[in-house]
Every structure is written in structure tokens, then in C-alpha cells.
Scaffold this motif. Sequence first.
Motif, PDB file in Angstrom:
ATOM      1  N   SER A 101     -58.213 -80.839 -12.749  1.00  0.00           N
ATOM      2  CA  SER A 101     -58.854 -79.516 -12.706  1.00  0.00           C
ATOM      3  C   SER A 101     -59.908 -79.467 -11.615  1.00  0.00           C
ATOM      4  N   LEU A 102     -60.685 -80.534 -11.457  1.00  0.00           N
ATOM      5  CA  LEU A 102     -61.706 -80.547 -10.399  1.00  0.00           C
ATOM      6  C   LEU A 102     -61.035 -80.511  -9.031  1.00  0.00           C
ATOM      7  N   ILE A 103     -59.923 -81.215  -8.890  1.00  0.00           N
ATOM      8  CA  ILE A 103     -59.178 -81.183  -7.622  1.00  0.00           C
ATOM      9  C   ILE A 103     -58.661 -79.768  -7.359  1.00  0.00           C
ATOM     10  N   GLU A 104     -58.067 -79.157  -8.377  1.00  0.00           N
ATOM     11  CA  GLU A 104     -57.550 -77.780  -8.222  1.00  0.00           C
ATOM     12  C   GLU A 104     -58.640 -76.840  -7.746  1.00  0.00           C
ATOM     13  N   GLN A 105     -59.782 -76.854  -8.420  1.00  0.00           N
ATOM     14  CA  GLN A 105     -60.872 -75.933  -8.080  1.00  0.00           C
ATOM     15  C   GLN A 105     -61.425 -76.234  -6.688  1.00  0.00           C
ATOM     16  N   THR A 106     -61.524 -77.530  -6.369  1.00  0.00           N
ATOM     17  CA  THR A 106     -62.062 -77.933  -5.071  1.00  0.00           C
ATOM     18  C   THR A 106     -61.129 -77.484  -3.950  1.00  0.00           C
ATOM     19  N   VAL A 107     -59.839 -77.724  -4.140  1.00  0.00           N
ATOM     20  CA  VAL A 107     -58.852 -77.336  -3.127  1.00  0.00           C
ATOM     21  C   VAL A 107     -58.849 -75.822  -2.950  1.00  0.00           C
ATOM     22  N   ARG A 108     -58.852 -75.121  -4.068  1.00  0.00           N
ATOM     23  CA  ARG A 108     -58.783 -73.660  -4.021  1.00  0.00           C
ATOM     24  C   ARG A 108     -59.957 -73.080  -3.241  1.00  0.00           C
ATOM     25  N   ARG A 109     -61.145 -73.642  -3.474  1.00  0.00           N
ATOM     26  CA  ARG A 109     -62.355 -73.042  -2.872  1.00  0.00           C
ATOM     27  C   ARG A 109     -62.622 -73.530  -1.454  1.00  0.00           C
ATOM     28  N   LEU A 110     -62.072 -74.706  -1.096  1.00  0.00           N
ATOM     29  CA  LEU A 110     -62.354 -75.239   0.247  1.00  0.00           C
ATOM     30  C   LEU A 110     -61.177 -75.081   1.199  1.00  0.00           C
ATOM     31  N   ALA A 111     -60.100 -74.457   0.724  1.00  0.00           N
ATOM     32  CA  ALA A 111     -58.871 -74.405   1.526  1.00  0.00           C
ATOM     33  C   ALA A 111     -59.100 -73.778   2.903  1.00  0.00           C
ATOM     34  N   GLY A 112     -60.013 -72.791   3.015  1.00  0.00           N
ATOM     35  CA  GLY A 112     -60.274 -72.186   4.315  1.00  0.00           C
ATOM     36  C   GLY A 112     -61.239 -72.990   5.175  1.00  0.00           C
ATOM     37  N   THR A 113     -61.958 -73.923   4.554  1.00  0.00           N
ATOM     38  CA  THR A 113     -63.025 -74.669   5.226  1.00  0.00           C
ATOM     39  C   THR A 113     -62.561 -76.039   5.713  1.00  0.00           C
ATOM     40  N   LEU A 114     -61.797 -76.721   4.884  1.00  0.00           N
ATOM     41  CA  LEU A 114     -61.340 -78.078   5.207  1.00  0.00           C
ATOM     42  C   LEU A 114     -59.826 -78.168   5.043  1.00  0.00           C
ATOM     43  N   ARG A 115     -59.225 -79.102   5.781  1.00  0.00           N
ATOM     44  CA  ARG A 115     -57.798 -79.384   5.582  1.00  0.00           C
ATOM     45  C   ARG A 115     -57.702 -80.515   4.550  1.00  0.00           C
ATOM     46  N   LEU A 116     -57.108 -80.206   3.403  1.00  0.00           N
ATOM     47  CA  LEU A 116     -57.156 -81.141   2.270  1.00  0.00           C
ATOM     48  C   LEU A 116     -55.807 -81.770   1.953  1.00  0.00           C
TER      49      LEU A 116
ATOM     50  N   GLY B 165     -53.035 -75.477  -2.988  1.00  0.00           N
ATOM     51  CA  GLY B 165     -53.104 -75.332  -1.537  1.00  0.00           C
ATOM     52  C   GLY B 165     -53.317 -76.605  -0.742  1.00  0.00           C
ATOM     53  N   ALA B 166     -53.119 -77.764  -1.354  1.00  0.00           N
ATOM     54  CA  ALA B 166     -53.290 -79.026  -0.625  1.00  0.00           C
ATOM     55  C   ALA B 166     -51.933 -79.651  -0.327  1.00  0.00           C
ATOM     56  N   LEU B 167     -51.880 -80.441   0.733  1.00  0.00           N
ATOM     57  CA  LEU B 167     -50.761 -81.363   0.904  1.00  0.00           C
ATOM     58  C   LEU B 167     -50.841 -82.350  -0.249  1.00  0.00           C
ATOM     59  N   SER B 168     -49.721 -82.761  -0.832  1.00  0.00           N
ATOM     60  CA  SER B 168     -49.858 -83.708  -1.935  1.00  0.00           C
ATOM     61  C   SER B 168     -48.720 -84.704  -2.014  1.00  0.00           C
ATOM     62  N   VAL B 169     -49.064 -85.892  -2.469  1.00  0.00           N
ATOM     63  CA  VAL B 169     -48.109 -86.985  -2.669  1.00  0.00           C
ATOM     64  C   VAL B 169     -48.321 -87.537  -4.071  1.00  0.00           C
ATOM     65  N   GLN B 170     -47.240 -87.748  -4.809  1.00  0.00           N
ATOM     66  CA  GLN B 170     -47.361 -88.331  -6.153  1.00  0.00           C
ATOM     67  C   GLN B 170     -46.965 -89.810  -6.107  1.00  0.00           C
ATOM     68  N   ILE B 171     -47.804 -90.654  -6.673  1.00  0.00           N
ATOM     69  CA  ILE B 171     -47.427 -92.053  -6.904  1.00  0.00           C
ATOM     70  C   ILE B 171     -47.152 -92.206  -8.387  1.00  0.00           C
ATOM     71  N   ASN B 172     -45.977 -92.716  -8.742  1.00  0.00           N
ATOM     72  CA  ASN B 172     -45.735 -93.078 -10.140  1.00  0.00           C
ATOM     73  C   ASN B 172     -45.823 -94.586 -10.248  1.00  0.00           C
ATOM     74  N   THR B 173     -46.762 -95.061 -11.047  1.00  0.00           N
ATOM     75  CA  THR B 173     -46.983 -96.513 -11.143  1.00  0.00           C
ATOM     76  C   THR B 173     -45.939 -97.160 -12.046  1.00  0.00           C
ATOM     77  N   GLY B 174     -45.199 -96.361 -12.799  1.00  0.00           N
ATOM     78  CA  GLY B 174     -44.152 -96.903 -13.658  1.00  0.00           C
ATOM     79  C   GLY B 174     -44.674 -97.796 -14.766  1.00  0.00           C
ATOM     80  N   GLY B 175     -45.913 -97.591 -15.194  1.00  0.00           N
ATOM     81  CA  GLY B 175     -46.473 -98.386 -16.280  1.00  0.00           C
ATOM     82  C   GLY B 175     -47.810 -98.996 -15.926  1.00  0.00           C
ATOM     83  N   ASP B 176     -48.055 -99.211 -14.648  1.00  0.00           N
ATOM     84  CA  ASP B 176     -49.330 -99.801 -14.259  1.00  0.00           C
ATOM     85  C   ASP B 176     -50.484 -98.865 -14.585  1.00  0.00           C
ATOM     86  N   CYS B 177     -51.583 -99.483 -15.003  1.00  0.00           N
ATOM     87  CA  CYS B 177     -52.718 -98.746 -15.544  1.00  0.00           C
ATOM     88  C   CYS B 177     -53.742 -98.367 -14.480  1.00  0.00           C
ATOM     89  N   HIS B 178     -53.420 -98.568 -13.210  1.00  0.00           N
ATOM     90  CA  HIS B 178     -54.380 -98.304 -12.138  1.00  0.00           C
ATOM     91  C   HIS B 178     -53.596 -98.164 -10.832  1.00  0.00           C
TER      92      HIS B 178
END
Lengths: 222, 222
Positions: free
Chosen positions: A46-61, A81-94
Motif C-alpha cells: 500500500s505504501l508503494i502504491e501511494q508513493t508511486v501514484r503521487r510521485l509518478a510525475g516527479t520521479l521515474r519509479l 504507474g511503476a515499472l515492476s518485476v516480481q520475484i517468487n522465492t518459491g518458499g524462501d523467507c527473504h
Amino acid sequence: MTKTIPVVEKILSANDRIALDNRQRLDDAGVFSLNFMASPGAGKTSLIEQTVRRLAGTLRLAVIDGDIATSLDAERAEAAGALSVQINTGGDCHLDAIMLQAALTQLPLDDVDLLIVENVGNLVCPASFQLGTHQSVLIASIPEGADKPYKYPGMYRGVQTLVVNKIDLLPFVPFDMAYFQRGVSILNPGLNTFTLSCTTGEGMEAWLSWLVAQVESYQHTR
Amino acid sequence: MTKTIPVVEKILSANDRIALDNRQRLDDAGVFSLNFMASPGAGKTSLIEQTVRRLAGTLRLAVIDGDIATSLDAERAEAAGALSVQINTGGDCHLDAIMLQAALTQLPLDDVDLLIVENVGNLVCPASFQLGTHQSVLIASIPEGADKPYKYPGMYRGVQTLVVNKIDLLPFVPFDMAYFQRGVSILNPGLNTFTLSCTTGEGMEAWLSWLVAQVESYQHTR
């Protein structure tokens, strides 16, 4: 059990070497980067969503999302509105530096000002693995309770910034802010702290201003 | 990295052997036992407090609390009226069977009907370590969000009972209960589920009645 210790040390130092490579790569491209860590459900996405939404015109995220399964979080970051990549750890906790190294190859880093890496929801293990990002940000949340610094000291010790989220829930749950802050100040004196609510938007301005200032200061000193 | 895999397998199977010893010890003494797992702050300790307080005249209760640091949780369980033992893992992100084995020696098991083991707050790692308890109980909480089954499938798959806590917060946070339950039912069809609030007491009666019935049924079939 003792036989496992050298193995753990070897993995950690290999991880640290790759973390240094990641940092170099980010610096070469001029990308300021944050590692978001928190318990499950504290509000990283949620913090990422709000941050991306509000800074999309100011920074490239850009956002790299780490989860055990699903691409739900990367989809939310992308919808905001951000470029995004998903990592699936497949069970790893970090996340570890090797996972981040692979994810960085998926992004056009020269076109990015700010990268947010969202770690797996976990208040323990992610604190032990450097990724190579410039700062670590811990997102705490009011309904988690005020005793968390005392019970998860490794996480509270190792971060440079703390965001206390869901302050809109303060009227509805018991949360002793003085006790919480005392714990934080013992483990990490003077920790840079923001209190906010991603739901109501209260406190978001201070967080966003700080973030923009961090990116500008980083870009000026390169 | 591949060199670490046999080591991990060896530790897990040693853990499972000790878990079997723990189960035998509990069965010899006639102690029904539960392993409580959850994210940090979902309400494991609050549920233990309320359970102990309300069942103190009905059952003889003991609590073993696992935390990275502090004895805050064991103190809360003891204040509520249970025998209690604190395990400090000193950094480990989960309890294992060896830690439980040591803690069991600290309790007068012949004088206990129900043992609740409170694992370290973590939705990932504790699911991989059998302790030897009779059932695993996952405590979810409303402010964590409805996507947790999808993102932490290992935990949702491995438990026999689910408690959804903090339902008093449903009016104040977005939580899609149908989406949550669909995720649960895919991973763990027919999972025994309670919805309740430790703060208001709503839903506690059904949980307590079930718990007493479990202990009685266990004692009758010994």
C-alpha cells in the motif's frame, strides 16, 4: 549442528559480494534504491502504491516485489504507474542479493530514478541479507502492537528509516506509542521516523518530501 | 549453493525424530498440545491470554512462548493464570523440536491438560519445523489483509485450524472476506475455522467450546 555454521558464513559472504555488485550497478545507472521490510500485512505494498501514484510525475519509479508466491504485489505497483518485476522465492523467507541481481537485469535502469525493493513479509530473516540497496526502510503498523521493537530487535537495529503505518487505527486498537518509541530509541537511537496512514493519506506529505529530497541529494552527489 | 541442501535435509530429519520424542512425552503425560503460528502482531499472545483466563477453572493450562528476545509473552501468559516457560531463540526465526524438548523439561507435565506453544511471529519458517504438538493453529488477523493465503501458501496448507482474529476492525479496514476464504479453501479445503475478536470477546465461545471438546476427546481416547 555446529557443522552447519561455516556453510552459513560462506553463503552470507557470497551474498555480500553480490550485494556490492548490485550497488555498483545501481550507482552506475544513477538509481537510488530502498529495501522495504515489514511483517506480512503491515502495508508495504500500500505504501508503494501511494508513493508511486503521487510521485509518478516527479520521479521515474521501478518496483521489485519479493513474495513466496503470486504476482499480486507487482501487479498493484504496475497499476499504480511503476515499472515492476516480481520475484517468487518459491518458499524462501527473504530476498537475497542473487535474487535482486537477476531482477535488476529485467529493468531499464538508465530510465529509473528510484527503485523500491519490496522484501518478503517477515520481521526476522530479511534483516540478515544485504541486497545492495542504499537504505533499508522498516514499515511497522499500529495493529501489530507496540512491543515489536523489543521482540524483533535485529530488524529494528538494522534499518535507516522507520515508517509507522495505519495511524488511522489508533482510536480502535490499544497501542502505547511512548513504549514503542522507547524500544525503537534503545535499539536505533535517532532513527528517521515517519508516522502516516496509506488509507487516509495523513502524514504522506512528509514521507514523500523526504523521499524526493533523498533522490535529489543522491543525484547531486554522484 | 547446492552443497547446502544435504545439510538442510539432515537437520530436518533430526528435527522430525525429536518431534516424535516430544509427542511421545506429551502423550505419556496426557497433555493435548497446540502449536500457535502467525505473523508478528496477529494476536497469538492475546488469544492465549483470553483462552487461559476463561478456561483456568476448567483445564490445567501451560504455555511455552517462543521469541527472539524478551520474556514479555510468557509474563502475559503467567499473569493470565497459566504455567509458562519462555524460549529465547536468540535470532532464530522459528521454534524447532529441540527447543521444545528443552522447554518441556521445565514443566510438570503430569499436572497439565492443555499446552499451547506460541511460535515466533513469522508466516514462513515455522511451517517447516514440526514440533511434535497434536495440532497446528494459524492465527490470521483482519488488518493483515485478505491476500495472505495466496502469498504464504505453505503456512495455510500446513495447519489443522485457523483463527481469524480482530474481526472488530472489519468496519475500519478493507478486507474482502470472500476472497480470503476462497484462498483458504483452495489451499486447505474444509479447514476448521473460527472468526473472533480477543478485544470484544465476539466469537470466543465457539473457540473455547471446541478447545475443551478437543481436550476431552483426546483424554477419552488415550
